[in-house]
Design a protein around this motif. Structure first.
Motif, PDB file in Angstrom:
ATOM      1  N   TYR A 133       0.760  -1.156  -0.076  1.00 15.99           N
ATOM      2  CA  TYR A 133      -0.003  -0.036  -0.028  1.00 15.99           C
ATOM      3  C   TYR A 133       0.889   1.209   0.136  1.00 15.99           C
ATOM      4  O   TYR A 133       0.747   2.374  -0.735  1.00 15.99           O
ATOM      5  CB  TYR A 133      -0.895   0.163   1.162  1.00 15.99           C
ATOM      6  N   ALA A 134       2.004   1.141   0.939  1.00  9.50           N
ATOM      7  CA  ALA A 134       2.941   2.401   0.961  1.00  9.50           C
ATOM      8  C   ALA A 134       3.292   2.683  -0.607  1.00  9.50           C
ATOM      9  O   ALA A 134       3.330   3.645  -0.946  1.00  9.50           O
ATOM     10  CB  ALA A 134       3.998   2.425   1.709  1.00  9.50           C
ATOM     11  N   LEU A 135       4.136   1.731  -1.293  1.00 11.44           N
ATOM     12  CA  LEU A 135       4.329   1.753  -2.644  1.00 11.44           C
ATOM     13  C   LEU A 135       3.486   2.571  -3.522  1.00 11.44           C
ATOM     14  O   LEU A 135       3.559   3.141  -4.409  1.00 11.44           O
ATOM     15  CB  LEU A 135       4.734   0.441  -3.164  1.00 11.44           C
ATOM     16  N   LEU A 137       0.872   4.408  -2.469  1.00 11.87           N
ATOM     17  CA  LEU A 137       0.447   5.706  -2.101  1.00 11.87           C
ATOM     18  C   LEU A 137       1.650   6.582  -2.763  1.00 11.87           C
ATOM     19  O   LEU A 137       1.474   7.739  -3.438  1.00 11.87           O
ATOM     20  CB  LEU A 137       0.300   5.830  -0.772  1.00 11.87           C
ATOM     21  N   GLU A 138       3.119   6.114  -2.756  1.00 12.38           N
ATOM     22  CA  GLU A 138       4.074   7.079  -3.103  1.00 12.38           C
ATOM     23  C   GLU A 138       4.003   7.136  -4.669  1.00 12.38           C
ATOM     24  O   GLU A 138       4.446   8.182  -5.157  1.00 12.38           O
ATOM     25  CB  GLU A 138       5.530   6.221  -2.837  1.00 12.38           C
ATOM     26  N   ALA A 139       3.376   6.065  -5.537  1.00 12.34           N
ATOM     27  CA  ALA A 139       3.214   6.148  -6.849  1.00 12.34           C
ATOM     28  C   ALA A 139       2.365   7.033  -7.185  1.00 12.34           C
ATOM     29  O   ALA A 139       2.238   7.712  -8.321  1.00 12.34           O
ATOM     30  CB  ALA A 139       3.216   4.717  -7.452  1.00 12.34           C
ATOM     31  N   THR A 140       1.183   7.016  -6.447  1.00 11.92           N
ATOM     32  CA  THR A 140      -0.027   7.956  -7.107  1.00 11.92           C
ATOM     33  C   THR A 140      -0.200   9.277  -6.218  1.00 11.92           C
ATOM     34  O   THR A 140      -0.967  10.267  -6.878  1.00 11.92           O
ATOM     35  CB  THR A 140      -1.317   7.069  -6.793  1.00 11.92           C
ATOM     36  N   ARG A 141       0.620   9.418  -5.270  1.00 10.21           N
ATOM     37  CA  ARG A 141       0.148  10.838  -4.601  1.00 10.21           C
ATOM     38  C   ARG A 141       1.565  11.348  -4.362  1.00 10.21           C
ATOM     39  O   ARG A 141       1.615  12.533  -3.494  1.00 10.21           O
ATOM     40  CB  ARG A 141      -0.437  10.447  -3.138  1.00 10.21           C
ATOM     41  N   GLY A 142       2.618  10.873  -4.790  1.00  6.95           N
ATOM     42  CA  GLY A 142       4.001  11.644  -4.679  1.00  6.95           C
ATOM     43  C   GLY A 142       4.537  11.852  -3.098  1.00  6.95           C
ATOM     44  O   GLY A 142       5.278  12.791  -2.937  1.00  6.95           O
ATOM     45  N   ALA A 143       4.241  10.982  -2.411  1.00  2.58           N
ATOM     46  CA  ALA A 143       4.859  11.249  -1.138  1.00  2.58           C
ATOM     47  C   ALA A 143       5.692   9.936  -0.694  1.00  2.58           C
ATOM     48  O   ALA A 143       5.801   9.134  -1.345  1.00  2.58           O
ATOM     49  CB  ALA A 143       3.383  10.930  -0.068  1.00  2.58           C
ATOM     50  N   THR A 144       6.448  10.225   0.297  1.00 11.60           N
ATOM     51  CA  THR A 144       7.507   8.995   0.817  1.00 11.60           C
ATOM     52  C   THR A 144       6.768   8.576   2.072  1.00 11.60           C
ATOM     53  O   THR A 144       6.418   9.440   2.985  1.00 11.60           O
ATOM     54  CB  THR A 144       8.686   9.674   1.271  1.00 11.60           C
ATOM     55  N   ALA A 166      13.756  -1.900   2.606  1.00 10.93           N
ATOM     56  CA  ALA A 166      14.144  -3.317   2.284  1.00 10.93           C
ATOM     57  C   ALA A 166      12.648  -3.859   2.229  1.00 10.93           C
ATOM     58  O   ALA A 166      12.609  -4.738   1.357  1.00 10.93           O
ATOM     59  CB  ALA A 166      14.929  -3.817   3.551  1.00 10.93           C
ATOM     60  N   LEU A 167      11.895  -3.609   2.924  1.00  8.71           N
ATOM     61  CA  LEU A 167      10.439  -4.046   2.982  1.00  8.71           C
ATOM     62  C   LEU A 167       9.808  -3.796   1.860  1.00  8.71           C
ATOM     63  O   LEU A 167       9.308  -4.543   1.035  1.00  8.71           O
ATOM     64  CB  LEU A 167       9.715  -3.641   4.065  1.00  8.71           C
ATOM     65  N   LYS A 168       9.880  -2.470   1.147  1.00 10.54           N
ATOM     66  CA  LYS A 168       9.205  -2.313  -0.174  1.00 10.54           C
ATOM     67  C   LYS A 168      10.135  -3.151  -1.456  1.00 10.54           C
ATOM     68  O   LYS A 168       9.506  -3.493  -2.312  1.00 10.54           O
ATOM     69  CB  LYS A 168       9.543  -0.971  -0.414  1.00 10.54           C
ATOM     70  N   ALA A 169      11.398  -3.138  -1.217  1.00 10.45           N
ATOM     71  CA  ALA A 169      12.170  -3.984  -2.315  1.00 10.45           C
ATOM     72  C   ALA A 169      11.650  -5.203  -2.349  1.00 10.45           C
ATOM     73  O   ALA A 169      11.449  -6.097  -3.462  1.00 10.45           O
ATOM     74  CB  ALA A 169      13.762  -3.903  -1.955  1.00 10.45           C
ATOM     75  N   GLU A 170      11.365  -6.141  -1.182  1.00  8.99           N
ATOM     76  CA  GLU A 170      10.753  -7.412  -1.164  1.00  8.99           C
ATOM     77  C   GLU A 170       9.405  -7.526  -1.823  1.00  8.99           C
ATOM     78  O   GLU A 170       9.114  -8.251  -2.646  1.00  8.99           O
ATOM     79  CB  GLU A 170      10.736  -7.685   0.298  1.00  8.99           C
ATOM     80  N   VAL A 171       8.580  -6.226  -1.667  1.00 10.10           N
ATOM     81  CA  VAL A 171       7.175  -6.281  -2.320  1.00 10.10           C
ATOM     82  C   VAL A 171       7.524  -6.400  -4.034  1.00 10.10           C
ATOM     83  O   VAL A 171       6.926  -7.235  -4.588  1.00 10.10           O
ATOM     84  CB  VAL A 171       6.437  -5.208  -2.059  1.00 10.10           C
ATOM     85  N   ARG A 172       8.431  -5.500  -4.391  1.00  9.25           N
ATOM     86  CA  ARG A 172       8.747  -5.537  -5.714  1.00  9.25           C
ATOM     87  C   ARG A 172       9.384  -6.757  -6.185  1.00  9.25           C
ATOM     88  O   ARG A 172       8.980  -7.226  -7.338  1.00  9.25           O
ATOM     89  CB  ARG A 172       9.708  -4.215  -6.161  1.00  9.25           C
TER      90      ARG A 172
END
Ligand code: SF4
Length: 209
Positions: A133-135, A137-144, A166-172
Protein backbone atom coordinates in the motif's frame (compact mmCIF):
# COMPACT_ATOMS: atom_id res chain seq x y z
CA UNK A 1 -1.64 -6.97 -24.62
CA UNK A 2 -3.33 -5.86 -21.37
CA UNK A 3 -0.86 -5.20 -18.53
CA UNK A 4 -0.93 -7.90 -15.88
CA UNK A 5 -2.04 -6.51 -12.52
CA UNK A 6 -1.75 -8.15 -9.13
CA UNK A 7 -3.55 -7.21 -5.96
CA UNK A 8 -2.12 -6.23 -2.61
CA UNK A 9 -3.86 -9.33 -1.26
CA UNK A 10 -1.76 -11.37 -3.73
CA UNK A 11 1.37 -9.86 -2.16
CA UNK A 12 0.14 -10.91 1.27
CA UNK A 13 -0.61 -14.43 0.01
CA UNK A 14 2.76 -14.63 -1.76
CA UNK A 15 4.46 -13.77 1.52
CA UNK A 16 2.48 -16.54 3.19
CA UNK A 17 2.94 -19.25 0.54
CA UNK A 18 3.75 -18.63 -3.16
CA UNK A 19 1.79 -21.70 -4.15
CA UNK A 20 -1.51 -20.00 -3.24
CA UNK A 21 -0.87 -17.39 -5.95
CA UNK A 22 -0.12 -20.20 -8.42
CA UNK A 23 -3.50 -21.79 -7.72
CA UNK A 24 -5.35 -18.52 -8.02
CA UNK A 25 -3.77 -17.42 -11.32
CA UNK A 26 -3.01 -20.70 -13.06
CA UNK A 27 -5.91 -22.87 -11.84
CA UNK A 28 -8.76 -20.38 -11.22
CA UNK A 29 -11.39 -23.07 -11.91
CA UNK A 30 -10.58 -24.60 -8.52
CA UNK A 31 -13.01 -22.01 -7.15
CA UNK A 32 -12.09 -22.48 -3.50
CA UNK A 33 -14.72 -20.96 -1.21
CA UNK A 34 -13.52 -18.32 1.25
CA UNK A 35 -13.17 -19.66 4.74
CA UNK A 36 -15.48 -18.57 7.53
CA UNK A 37 -12.54 -16.69 9.01
CA UNK A 38 -12.09 -14.61 5.84
CA UNK A 39 -15.81 -13.73 5.72
CA UNK A 40 -15.85 -12.78 9.41
CA UNK A 41 -12.78 -10.59 8.84
CA UNK A 42 -14.49 -8.64 6.04
CA UNK A 43 -17.56 -7.99 8.20
CA UNK A 44 -15.45 -6.94 11.17
CA UNK A 45 -13.55 -4.54 8.88
CA UNK A 46 -16.78 -2.82 7.84
CA UNK A 47 -17.82 -2.46 11.47
CA UNK A 48 -14.47 -0.99 12.39
CA UNK A 49 -14.70 1.53 9.56
CA UNK A 50 -18.01 2.76 10.96
CA UNK A 51 -16.49 3.12 14.42
CA UNK A 52 -13.33 4.83 13.17
CA UNK A 53 -15.37 7.85 12.08
CA UNK A 54 -15.91 8.60 15.77
CA UNK A 55 -12.76 7.19 17.31
CA UNK A 56 -9.87 9.27 18.53
CA UNK A 57 -6.64 9.36 16.54
CA UNK A 58 -4.70 8.98 19.78
CA UNK A 59 -4.54 5.23 19.07
CA UNK A 60 -2.10 6.23 16.32
CA UNK A 61 -0.13 8.65 18.48
CA UNK A 62 -1.61 11.67 16.67
CA UNK A 63 -2.90 14.82 18.28
CA UNK A 64 -6.37 16.11 17.54
CA UNK A 65 -5.55 19.59 18.82
CA UNK A 66 -4.35 22.54 16.78
CA UNK A 67 -5.43 24.14 13.51
CA UNK A 68 -4.40 21.27 11.21
CA UNK A 69 -6.40 18.22 12.27
CA UNK A 70 -5.42 14.91 10.65
CA UNK A 71 -7.88 13.74 8.02
CA UNK A 72 -8.98 10.18 7.35
CA UNK A 73 -10.00 8.46 4.12
CA UNK A 74 -11.66 5.04 4.08
CA UNK A 75 -11.62 2.25 1.49
CA UNK A 76 -9.04 4.05 -0.61
CA UNK A 77 -8.69 2.52 -4.09
CA UNK A 78 -5.09 2.53 -5.32
CA UNK A 79 -3.67 1.38 -8.64
CA UNK A 80 -0.37 1.73 -10.50
CA UNK A 81 0.40 0.29 -13.91
CA UNK A 82 4.09 0.90 -13.28
CA UNK A 83 3.99 -1.25 -10.12
CA UNK A 84 1.51 -3.72 -11.69
CA UNK A 85 -0.42 -3.49 -8.45
CA UNK A 86 -3.86 -2.46 -7.23
CA UNK A 87 -5.72 -2.68 -3.96
CA UNK A 88 -8.16 -1.11 -1.54
CA UNK A 89 -6.65 0.34 1.63
CA UNK A 90 -8.82 0.21 4.77
CA UNK A 91 -7.87 3.67 6.03
CA UNK A 92 -5.46 6.45 5.12
CA UNK A 93 -4.51 9.07 7.68
CA UNK A 94 -3.30 12.39 6.30
CA UNK A 95 -1.46 14.25 9.06
CA UNK A 96 0.17 17.44 7.83
CA UNK A 97 2.27 16.31 4.90
CA UNK A 98 2.48 12.71 6.09
CA UNK A 99 0.43 9.85 4.63
CA UNK A 100 -0.05 6.88 6.97
CA UNK A 101 -1.68 3.68 5.68
CA UNK A 102 -3.72 1.59 8.13
CA UNK A 103 -4.78 -2.01 7.59
CA UNK A 104 -7.42 -3.66 9.82
CA UNK A 105 -6.96 -7.22 11.04
CA UNK A 106 -9.59 -9.30 12.77
CA UNK A 107 -6.87 -11.02 14.72
CA UNK A 108 -5.23 -11.17 18.11
CA UNK A 109 -2.62 -8.49 18.76
CA UNK A 110 0.64 -10.50 18.73
CA UNK A 111 2.48 -7.91 20.86
CA UNK A 112 -0.12 -7.86 23.61
CA UNK A 113 1.51 -10.71 25.50
CA UNK A 114 4.75 -8.76 25.97
CA UNK A 115 8.21 -9.79 24.83
CA UNK A 116 8.96 -12.03 27.82
CA UNK A 117 5.77 -14.00 27.23
CA UNK A 118 6.47 -14.46 23.53
CA UNK A 119 4.88 -11.27 22.18
CA UNK A 120 6.11 -10.49 18.68
CA UNK A 121 5.81 -8.21 15.69
CA UNK A 122 3.02 -8.52 13.13
CA UNK A 123 3.54 -11.50 10.86
CA UNK A 124 5.83 -10.70 7.98
CA UNK A 125 3.30 -11.06 5.16
CA UNK A 126 1.06 -8.46 6.85
CA UNK A 127 4.02 -6.09 6.94
CA UNK A 128 4.53 -6.77 3.23
CA UNK A 129 0.87 -5.97 2.58
CA UNK A 130 1.24 -2.61 4.28
CA UNK A 131 4.46 -1.93 2.34
CA UNK A 132 2.58 -2.65 -0.90
CA UNK A 133 0.00 0.00 0.00
CA UNK A 134 2.85 2.37 0.80
CA UNK A 135 4.39 1.82 -2.64
CA UNK A 136 1.02 2.49 -4.27
CA UNK A 137 0.58 5.70 -2.28
CA UNK A 138 4.08 6.82 -3.21
CA UNK A 139 3.37 6.12 -6.90
CA UNK A 140 -0.02 7.85 -6.99
CA UNK A 141 0.31 10.68 -4.48
CA UNK A 142 3.98 11.58 -4.72
CA UNK A 143 4.69 11.08 -1.02
CA UNK A 144 7.34 9.07 0.81
CA UNK A 145 5.77 6.65 3.29
CA UNK A 146 7.92 5.56 6.21
CA UNK A 147 5.37 4.08 8.59
CA UNK A 148 1.96 2.53 8.75
CA UNK A 149 -0.27 0.79 11.28
CA UNK A 150 -1.98 -2.53 11.68
CA UNK A 151 -5.18 -2.08 13.66
CA UNK A 152 -6.16 -5.22 15.58
CA UNK A 153 -9.95 -5.15 15.75
CA UNK A 154 -10.61 -7.44 18.77
CA UNK A 155 -8.09 -5.57 20.96
CA UNK A 156 -8.94 -2.16 19.39
CA UNK A 157 -5.25 -1.44 19.30
CA UNK A 158 -3.05 0.05 16.57
CA UNK A 159 0.54 -1.15 16.21
CA UNK A 160 3.11 0.71 14.11
CA UNK A 161 5.03 -0.94 11.29
CA UNK A 162 8.24 0.58 9.90
CA UNK A 163 7.90 0.64 6.11
CA UNK A 164 11.57 0.36 5.26
CA UNK A 165 13.24 0.42 1.81
CA UNK A 166 14.10 -3.27 2.34
CA UNK A 167 10.45 -4.18 2.92
CA UNK A 168 9.37 -2.24 -0.18
CA UNK A 169 12.11 -3.88 -2.26
CA UNK A 170 10.82 -7.27 -1.11
CA UNK A 171 7.34 -6.33 -2.37
CA UNK A 172 8.74 -5.43 -5.80
CA UNK A 173 10.60 -8.72 -5.89
CA UNK A 174 7.43 -10.66 -5.02
CA UNK A 175 5.51 -8.93 -7.82
CA UNK A 176 8.23 -10.03 -10.29
CA UNK A 177 7.96 -13.58 -8.94
CA UNK A 178 4.17 -13.54 -9.27
CA UNK A 179 4.44 -12.46 -12.89
CA UNK A 180 6.82 -15.33 -13.52
CA UNK A 181 4.45 -17.81 -11.86
CA UNK A 182 1.40 -16.50 -13.76
CA UNK A 183 3.04 -16.31 -17.21
CA UNK A 184 5.08 -19.51 -17.12
CA UNK A 185 2.50 -21.40 -15.04
CA UNK A 186 5.10 -23.03 -12.84
CA UNK A 187 4.17 -24.34 -9.43
CA UNK A 188 6.42 -22.90 -6.69
CA UNK A 189 7.71 -25.03 -3.85
CA UNK A 190 5.43 -25.31 -0.80
CA UNK A 191 5.98 -22.99 2.11
CA UNK A 192 8.76 -24.15 4.44
CA UNK A 193 6.42 -23.21 7.33
CA UNK A 194 4.38 -26.39 7.14
CA UNK A 195 2.23 -25.48 10.12
CA UNK A 196 0.53 -23.02 7.77
CA UNK A 197 -0.79 -25.86 5.64
CA UNK A 198 -3.14 -27.10 8.37
CA UNK A 199 -5.52 -24.15 7.99
CA UNK A 200 -5.00 -23.60 4.25
CA UNK A 201 -8.03 -23.88 1.95
CA UNK A 202 -5.76 -25.31 -0.79
CA UNK A 203 -4.54 -28.12 1.42
CA UNK A 204 -6.36 -30.86 -0.53
CA UNK A 205 -4.60 -29.85 -3.77
CA UNK A 206 -1.08 -30.02 -2.33
CA UNK A 207 -0.06 -33.64 -2.35
CA UNK A 208 3.50 -33.08 -1.18
CA UNK A 209 2.91 -31.44 2.22
S1 SF4 B 1 -1.33 -26.35 1.70
FE1 SF4 B 1 0.64 -25.45 2.33
S2 SF4 B 1 1.95 -25.55 0.50
FE2 SF4 B 1 -0.18 -25.88 -0.19
S3 SF4 B 1 -0.89 -23.83 -0.78
FE3 SF4 B 1 -1.49 -24.15 1.35
S4 SF4 B 1 0.19 -23.27 2.59
FE4 SF4 B 1 0.95 -23.56 0.50
Amino acid sequence: MEPLFFTVTDVKQMGYCPRIVYYQYCLPALNVAPTFHMQAGAQAGQKTEALEHRRSLRAYGLSEAGPHLPAREFDVWLESEHLRLRGRLDMLIVAGGELIPVDYKDSEDPMARGKRAGGRQAQHNWQLQLAAYALLLEATRGATISRGFIYYIPARRARPVALTPALKAEVRCLVDQMEDVAQREWMPAPTPHRERCRACEYRRFCNDV
